[in-house]
Design an enzyme around this catalytic site. Structure first.
Site, PDB file in Angstrom:
ATOM      1  N   PRO A   1      42.693  37.138  44.288  1.00 33.96           N
ATOM      2  CA  PRO A   1      41.441  38.007  44.136  1.00 33.96           C
ATOM      3  C   PRO A   1      40.231  37.899  43.463  1.00 33.96           C
ATOM      4  O   PRO A   1      40.008  36.948  42.797  1.00 33.96           O
ATOM      5  CB  PRO A   1      42.312  39.125  43.025  1.00 33.96           C
ATOM      6  CG  PRO A   1      43.632  38.779  43.359  1.00 33.96           C
ATOM      7  CD  PRO A   1      43.787  37.338  43.773  1.00 33.96           C
ATOM      8  N   CYS A   2      39.179  38.167  44.237  1.00 33.04           N
ATOM      9  CA  CYS A   2      37.867  37.711  44.190  1.00 33.04           C
ATOM     10  C   CYS A   2      36.936  38.849  43.354  1.00 33.04           C
ATOM     11  O   CYS A   2      35.687  38.450  43.196  1.00 33.04           O
ATOM     12  CB  CYS A   2      37.007  37.388  45.357  1.00 33.04           C
ATOM     13  SG  CYS A   2      37.167  38.681  46.693  1.00 33.04           S
TER      14      CYS A   2
END
Length: 219
Positions: A73-74
């Site tokens: 997840p960014c």
């Protein structure tokens, strides 16, 4: 030679497994917690086993694979977000992937996985003044050696390579618009080879895969 096998963490709707299939690689399992993407991959690739939450996975007890992919997840590293970096609740899941890789290699005497592929937003280069990308590199290199330290440049280059004793790591920024996707979508792609010096060769020299032309990708 046996086909390479692949496991996909933070799988989404199966982008990495699909890429693997196009390249002649066999996807074996995936990890995703969102119901709709899981339904998509269950429908399109019913042969893939689903493990759910990465936090509950034990890398030493799941099927060993040659390649582990993860677009962790960014949101906490994107320039559009609050830039909490790797300490953010979502981006810290990156370390769960590193844990799973280490557990699998420990259980297989260092044989699996040989490769890891990480994908993330370009904001990772500048997150927390560049410290987060340094932490990413050091965490992946720690799979081979806890003693590796990576100096942080004033600004991370869009491509680079690290060679060690029997291992290698390389990264490169790619824009999806040049790979058949109808939008600009820049992402960092990082390849780690834990048993050789091929990371740079894979990332910098391979512009396509056998049997699939650029026109085919666009189609």
């Amino acid at each position: 030679m046996d086909k390479l096998t692949l496991g996909s963490l933070f799988d989404g709707s199966g982008g990495f497994p699909l890429g693997g299939l196009l390249a002649g690689i066999t996807p074996v399992w995936s990890s995703e917690i969102e119901p709709f993407p899981v339904r998509v991959t269950t429908k399109r690739m019913p042969f893939i086993r689903h493990y759910g939450d990465v936090s509950s996975m034990d890398g030493g007890k799941i099927e060993p694979v040659d390649i582990i992919t993860f677009g962790s997840p960014c949101q906490d590293m994107s320039i559009a977000g609050k830039r909490s970096g790797l300490d953010g609740a979502r981006s810290s899941l990156f370390y769960e992937a590193v844990r799973i890789i280490k557990e699998m290699r420990c259980a297989t005497d260092g044989k699996y996985p040989r490769y890891a592929v990480w994908e993330n937003v370009p904001g990772a280069f500048s997150s927390n003044g560049g410290e987060d990308f340094k932490a990413v590199l050091e965490a992946l290199l720690s799979v081979k050696s806890e003693a590796v330290s990576v100096p942080r440049p004033e600004r991370w280059p869009s491509a680079g390579e690290i060679l060690g004793d029997g291992f290698s790591l390389a990264w490169r920024t790619l824009d999806a618009q040049y790979w058949g996707v109808p939008q600009r979508r820049k992402r960092i792609y990082l390849v780690a080879d834990f048993a050789g010096r091929s990371a740079g060769k894979i990332l910098f020299e391979s512009e396509g895969v056998s049997g699939y032309s650029a026109e085919g990708f666009r189609a």
